[in-house]
Design a protein around this motif. Structure first.
Motif, PDB file in Angstrom:
ATOM      1  N   GLU A  97       0.843  -1.191   0.000  1.00 12.10           N
ATOM      2  CA  GLU A  97       0.000   0.000   0.000  1.00 12.10           C
ATOM      3  C   GLU A  97       0.874   1.235   0.000  1.00 12.10           C
ATOM      4  O   GLU A  97       1.987   1.228   0.530  1.00 12.10           O
ATOM      5  CB  GLU A  97      -0.907   0.001   1.232  1.00 12.10           C
ATOM      6  N   GLY A  98       0.380   2.290  -0.618  1.00 16.70           N
ATOM      7  CA  GLY A  98       1.116   3.540  -0.635  1.00 16.70           C
ATOM      8  C   GLY A  98       0.177   4.714  -0.647  1.00 16.70           C
ATOM      9  O   GLY A  98      -1.049   4.559  -0.691  1.00 16.70           O
ATOM     10  N   GLU A  99       0.753   5.901  -0.606  1.00 17.85           N
ATOM     11  CA  GLU A  99      -0.070   7.105  -0.709  1.00 17.85           C
ATOM     12  C   GLU A  99       0.753   8.240  -1.295  1.00 17.85           C
ATOM     13  O   GLU A  99       1.955   8.356  -1.049  1.00 17.85           O
ATOM     14  CB  GLU A  99      -0.647   7.497   0.643  1.00 17.85           C
ATOM     15  N   SER A 100       0.077   9.028  -2.091  1.00 19.39           N
ATOM     16  CA  SER A 100       0.679  10.241  -2.622  1.00 19.39           C
ATOM     17  C   SER A 100       0.445  11.334  -1.592  1.00 19.39           C
ATOM     18  O   SER A 100      -0.698  11.699  -1.316  1.00 19.39           O
ATOM     19  CB  SER A 100       0.034  10.614  -3.962  1.00 19.39           C
ATOM     20  N   TYR A 101       1.516  11.834  -1.009  1.00 19.70           N
ATOM     21  CA  TYR A 101       1.335  12.776   0.085  1.00 19.70           C
ATOM     22  C   TYR A 101       1.722  14.203  -0.292  1.00 19.70           C
ATOM     23  O   TYR A 101       2.056  15.021   0.537  1.00 19.70           O
ATOM     24  CB  TYR A 101       2.088  12.324   1.341  1.00 19.70           C
ATOM     25  N   GLY A 102       1.660  14.480  -1.576  1.00 18.00           N
ATOM     26  CA  GLY A 102       1.867  15.864  -1.987  1.00 18.00           C
ATOM     27  C   GLY A 102       2.182  16.002  -3.454  1.00 18.00           C
ATOM     28  O   GLY A 102       2.958  15.235  -3.992  1.00 18.00           O
ATOM     29  N   THR A 103       1.544  16.947  -4.100  1.00 14.92           N
ATOM     30  CA  THR A 103       1.889  17.333  -5.470  1.00 14.92           C
ATOM     31  C   THR A 103       1.988  18.853  -5.484  1.00 14.92           C
ATOM     32  O   THR A 103       1.227  19.545  -4.806  1.00 14.92           O
ATOM     33  CB  THR A 103       0.830  16.874  -6.479  1.00 14.92           C
ATOM     34  N   ARG A 104       2.919  19.352  -6.249  1.00 12.26           N
ATOM     35  CA  ARG A 104       3.055  20.807  -6.320  1.00 12.26           C
ATOM     36  C   ARG A 104       3.538  21.205  -7.706  1.00 12.26           C
ATOM     37  O   ARG A 104       4.125  20.398  -8.434  1.00 12.26           O
ATOM     38  CB  ARG A 104       4.002  21.319  -5.241  1.00 12.26           C
ATOM     39  N   GLU A 105       3.303  22.439  -8.042  1.00 11.64           N
ATOM     40  CA  GLU A 105       3.750  22.975  -9.324  1.00 11.64           C
ATOM     41  C   GLU A 105       4.395  24.319  -9.073  1.00 11.64           C
ATOM     42  O   GLU A 105       3.843  25.188  -8.394  1.00 11.64           O
ATOM     43  CB  GLU A 105       2.583  23.118 -10.299  1.00 11.64           C
ATOM     44  N   ARG A 106       5.598  24.485  -9.600  1.00 10.67           N
ATOM     45  CA  ARG A 106       6.337  25.736  -9.436  1.00 10.67           C
ATOM     46  C   ARG A 106       7.105  26.014 -10.707  1.00 10.67           C
ATOM     47  O   ARG A 106       7.862  25.158 -11.170  1.00 10.67           O
ATOM     48  CB  ARG A 106       7.283  25.636  -8.243  1.00 10.67           C
ATOM     49  N   ASP A 107       6.897  27.180 -11.288  1.00  6.49           N
ATOM     50  CA  ASP A 107       7.555  27.572 -12.534  1.00  6.49           C
ATOM     51  C   ASP A 107       7.302  26.554 -13.636  1.00  6.49           C
ATOM     52  O   ASP A 107       8.179  26.270 -14.464  1.00  6.49           O
ATOM     53  CB  ASP A 107       9.069  27.739 -12.327  1.00  6.49           C
ATOM     54  N   GLY A 108       6.109  25.967 -13.643  1.00  8.34           N
ATOM     55  CA  GLY A 108       5.748  24.983 -14.661  1.00  8.34           C
ATOM     56  C   GLY A 108       6.246  23.580 -14.381  1.00  8.34           C
ATOM     57  O   GLY A 108       5.921  22.647 -15.115  1.00  8.34           O
ATOM     58  N   ILE A 109       7.047  23.407 -13.316  1.00  2.69           N
ATOM     59  CA  ILE A 109       7.593  22.094 -12.957  1.00  2.69           C
ATOM     60  C   ILE A 109       6.652  21.414 -11.970  1.00  2.69           C
ATOM     61  O   ILE A 109       6.320  21.982 -10.933  1.00  2.69           O
ATOM     62  CB  ILE A 109       8.998  22.232 -12.346  1.00  2.69           C
ATOM     63  N   ARG A 110       6.224  20.205 -12.279  1.00  2.00           N
ATOM     64  CA  ARG A 110       5.344  19.458 -11.391  1.00  2.00           C
ATOM     65  C   ARG A 110       6.140  18.390 -10.656  1.00  2.00           C
ATOM     66  O   ARG A 110       7.017  17.745 -11.230  1.00  2.00           O
ATOM     67  CB  ARG A 110       4.211  18.798 -12.178  1.00  2.00           C
ATOM     68  N   THR A 111       5.792  18.201  -9.395  1.00  2.00           N
ATOM     69  CA  THR A 111       6.435  17.178  -8.576  1.00  2.00           C
ATOM     70  C   THR A 111       5.366  16.413  -7.816  1.00  2.00           C
ATOM     71  O   THR A 111       4.480  17.015  -7.214  1.00  2.00           O
ATOM     72  CB  THR A 111       7.439  17.792  -7.578  1.00  2.00           C
ATOM     73  N   SER A 112       5.461  15.095  -7.865  1.00  2.00           N
ATOM     74  CA  SER A 112       4.540  14.230  -7.128  1.00  2.00           C
ATOM     75  C   SER A 112       5.356  13.355  -6.180  1.00  2.00           C
ATOM     76  O   SER A 112       6.246  12.630  -6.625  1.00  2.00           O
ATOM     77  CB  SER A 112       3.737  13.353  -8.097  1.00  2.00           C
ATOM     78  N   THR A 113       5.077  13.453  -4.887  1.00  5.40           N
ATOM     79  CA  THR A 113       5.814  12.677  -3.901  1.00  5.40           C
ATOM     80  C   THR A 113       4.920  11.580  -3.336  1.00  5.40           C
ATOM     81  O   THR A 113       3.700  11.737  -3.246  1.00  5.40           O
ATOM     82  CB  THR A 113       6.303  13.578  -2.755  1.00  5.40           C
ATOM     83  N   LEU A 114       5.535  10.479  -2.945  1.00  9.82           N
ATOM     84  CA  LEU A 114       4.753   9.356  -2.426  1.00  9.82           C
ATOM     85  C   LEU A 114       5.581   8.519  -1.474  1.00  9.82           C
ATOM     86  O   LEU A 114       6.803   8.616  -1.436  1.00  9.82           O
ATOM     87  CB  LEU A 114       4.227   8.487  -3.576  1.00  9.82           C
ATOM     88  N   LYS A 115       4.882   7.707  -0.696  1.00  7.39           N
ATOM     89  CA  LYS A 115       5.541   6.710   0.129  1.00  7.39           C
ATOM     90  C   LYS A 115       4.813   5.390  -0.064  1.00  7.39           C
ATOM     91  O   LYS A 115       3.641   5.359  -0.469  1.00  7.39           O
ATOM     92  CB  LYS A 115       5.548   7.122   1.591  1.00  7.39           C
TER      93      LYS A 115
END
Length: 298
Positions: free
Chosen positions: A67-85
């Motif tokens: 099991e996992g979860e995505s614990y944050g997505t963000r966008e800055r200067d057009g760059i997207r980041t998706s973090t997970l554990k």
């Protein structure tokens, strides 16, 4: 934790398309070798973290589920980041828990797509040793191969399942040819030189007195060539293989009896030539982990 797994590639596709193919479970599981099934769990609130289940089929009826979860997505200067554990309580799994991120960096008409992740292992020191020597390199390779398969899917419309079958088919050709060359170099030339190979060489008068040395040299050369076929993916090597096998067929003219002997080398050479011909005729690109960057620039 060990050295973090890092993979980077550039994909000629809109960032929205790449986001969909990597964030939608039914699409993600089609290109990622690390997962056989991925499914999202329902949220109670829209702002809740996205939890998901994953399963990886190992074979022989065995699978690893977690099991996992995505614990944050963000966008800055057009760059997207998706973090997970992610993690699993299944004792069979070497991975106990881990975390990482995916990053999407717009680059002209394409996107630089990269990931970095790390994890804790089970089984103490033995688990850490197994991870460092085998499992972590395998995870890095599977991630990079999958990224390249996704790139082919989005850029050329080649589905990852088709890429996987082609990869297995071409790998099988290389393995079979390599084993045949190494067997022919090791057994009849180095281990059992009196099996008939010495007699064939003695047909050439200019080699009189050097038969054994010639046979040993040929055996070593065939083993090296077999290893070369196993390690390299280029088509030029298979053109060379075709030329060498054709030359061996013609050299048999010095001893015509071999053409009519049971299980003669003619049939073996023709079969090996057919395998190389199939390899050369395959024109669609095949995913490779070597196409990806494996070390972060910064």
């Amino acid at each position: 934790m060990g050295e973090k797994v890092y993979v980077e590639t550039r994909i000629e596709a809109p960032i929205e398309t790449l986001w969909e193919y990597t964030q939608s479970p039914h699409l993600h599981q089609q290109w990622d070798l690390r997962f056989s099934e991925i499914s999202y769990l329902p949220k109670e609130k829209e702002e809740d973290r996205q939890r998901f289940l994953y399963r990886t089929v190992i074979g022989f009826g065995i699978s690893i589920a977690g099991e996992g979860e995505s614990y944050g997505t963000r966008e800055r200067d057009g760059i997207r980041t998706s973090t997970l554990k992610f993690g699993t309580d299944q004792r069979l799994s070497l991975i106990r828990e881990g975390s990482g991120f995916w990053r999407y960096v717009p680059d002209g008409e394409g996107v630089v797509f990269l990931t970095q992740y790390d994890y804790h292992t089970r089984f103490g020191g033995a688990g850490r040793l197994l991870d460092r020597l085998v499992f972590r390199p395998l995870m890095g390779w599977a991630t990079a191969w999958s990224f390249d398969a996704l790139k082919l899917w989005l850029e050329k419309g080649i589905h990852p399942a088709s890429s996987l079958y082609r990869f297995i088919r071409m790998l099988l050709i290389r393995v079979v040819l390599a084993l045949l060359w190494m067997y022919q170099g090791l057994v009849p030339k180095l281990l059992v030189p009196d099996s008939g190979e010495m007699e064939l060489i003695s047909q050439f008068s200019f080699l009189a007195g050097y038969e054994r040395a010639m046979l040993t040299g040929m055996g070593i050369a065939e083993i090296v060539f077999g290893l070369w076929l196993l390690c390299c993916r280029g088509r030029k090597l298979h053109y060379l293989n075709l030329a060498l096998l054709a030359g061996l067929l013609l050299s048999g003219l010095a001893s015509p009896a071999i053409y009519v002997a049971p299980f003669n080398p003619v049939t073996l050479n023709l079969a090996m030539m057919a395998l190389s011909a199939l390899y050369v005729l395959e024109r669609e690109p095949t995913p490779s982990a070597k196409h990806c960057i494996r070390k972060p620039k910064n």
